[in-house]
Scaffold this active site. Sequence first.
Site, PDB file in Angstrom:
ATOM      1  N   SER A  60       3.199 -38.107  66.594  1.00 39.42           N
ATOM      2  CA  SER A  60       2.020 -38.503  65.810  1.00 39.42           C
ATOM      3  C   SER A  60       2.340 -38.306  64.335  1.00 39.42           C
ATOM      4  O   SER A  60       3.419 -37.832  63.985  1.00 39.42           O
ATOM      5  CB  SER A  60       0.823 -37.642  66.200  1.00 39.42           C
ATOM      6  OG  SER A  60       1.051 -36.316  65.764  1.00 39.42           O
ATOM      7  N   LYS A  61       1.364 -38.647  63.519  1.00 38.77           N
ATOM      8  CA  LYS A  61       1.566 -38.564  62.071  1.00 38.77           C
ATOM      9  C   LYS A  61       2.008 -37.169  61.636  1.00 38.77           C
ATOM     10  O   LYS A  61       2.690 -37.011  60.629  1.00 38.77           O
ATOM     11  CB  LYS A  61       0.260 -38.921  61.350  1.00 38.77           C
ATOM     12  CG  LYS A  61       0.039 -40.409  61.304  1.00 38.77           C
ATOM     13  CD  LYS A  61      -1.144 -40.746  60.443  1.00 38.77           C
ATOM     14  CE  LYS A  61      -1.485 -42.217  60.586  1.00 38.77           C
ATOM     15  NZ  LYS A  61      -2.883 -42.491  60.342  1.00 38.77           N
TER      16      LYS A  61
END
Length: 471
Positions: free
Chosen positions: A245-246
């Site tokens: 994820s980010k």
Amino acid sequence: MFTKVRTRIAPSPTGMMHLGTARTAIYCWAVARHFGGEFLLRIEDTDRERSTPEAVQVILDAMKWLNLDYDNTEVVYQMDRLGRYREVVNELLAKGLAYKCYATKEELEQMREDQKARGEKPRYDGRWRPENCVGKAIPEGVTPVIRFRNPDDGIVTWNDGVYGPISIANSELDDLVIMRGDGIPTYNFAVVIDDWDMQISHVIRGADHINNTPRQINIYRAIGAEVPTFAHLPLIHGEDGQKLSKRHGTVSVLAYEELGFLPEAIFNYLARLGWAHGDAEKFSREELAEWFKLEDCSRSAAQFSMDKLKWLNHEYIKEADNHRLADLIRHRLEKRSANVTNNEHLVEIIGLLKDRASTLEDLADECMLFYRDPVITEEMIREQLESNEGKSLAAVKRFLEEARNLEWKRENILATIKAIMKELKCKMPHIAFPIRVLVTGEKHTPSIDITLEILGKDRVISQIEKGLKGW
Ligand code: GLU
């Protein structure tokens, strides 16, 4: 029976294309190409808040950058198909396979709270199934949603292309909303109608959709459509073993373009992430299409490694055409305030430096040696000219004398340096280091003759003169 292998990638426009979506697209592409079938693109744009023309463009750009050539000239947009979804919903309503549900949001929340309090799994309880609301008044002012009437009994089974047989009991599934009050279909319904209409034979997607598949299979059966092969791909994890994820840094495909990765490196890296063919690490698109089999995909999560991606990128940069690299580097140099006037020079510089770079950004940094005004301090000059018992100073002075009359070619520069080495009985570093520092401010550069040739006679001479002032 499907007459052709057809795959599709069906991204939702969220403003970026995630690495995981790109990998799925690559596998869909590979399956289609492997079987001589078709690979299609569909934009799942029913989320009206997130779906903007810009967000759609990002997907199209990412597909293009990765050279994921899809076969439909007209991309399918779900929002163009509302009439078709409505038509199928009406058929299901007419057959009693779907029904209108008037339950309000608050009512459904209460239902879930009560179920939780009783220790039950929250699920829609079928309160608006026709048999459960005989004589019940239709509430005023409530726009109904349409629910699919899921079979009560039996087991849904499919032979997953990656995971093998998977079964889920219908008693685990509830009656899904397939169309909202505003006439917009939900994902699980639209995806089936689209895949059916597009004659998709292989639905390949992330493992986060496994729970949706039995619901979708029930809808396929209800509409009398052939059920495609489903294959689910394990997620990609970051280096810490958590879902990518980010938080882990960059997850948007196009951001890797900015970071200086070549599309073929990203393509190759993502293809290898979660699938293997023997010990092949570097392979072409054509090889992937030839070798790819869904059953060779791993069933466990793949782990993203920046180091490995950089290694692969380095390999692709080394073999990339220098003119192409120049096109990809120029704006990066301009961002660093370089004034690139001579393309052939840049091409040559790239040829000289590319073997050392793992990204185009690294390469641009290295190229700046030839474009920036060097920062050279008195101490740096002194350190060089005072070393080697005066030999370095003498050698640089001699070089300057010779340079003035030299036809500026690498072989002549090298021959001059060698002649001075012989004359002054000194070694290459005694002369090359001080010249490098006086001219570029760096002790280490590519080979001295080529570096000086590219920097140009005037610049080399004026830098040496400047450095020797007062010596
Ligand atoms: N729009 C869905 C997604 O981006 C597509 C899932 C599917 O391939 O069915 O996850």
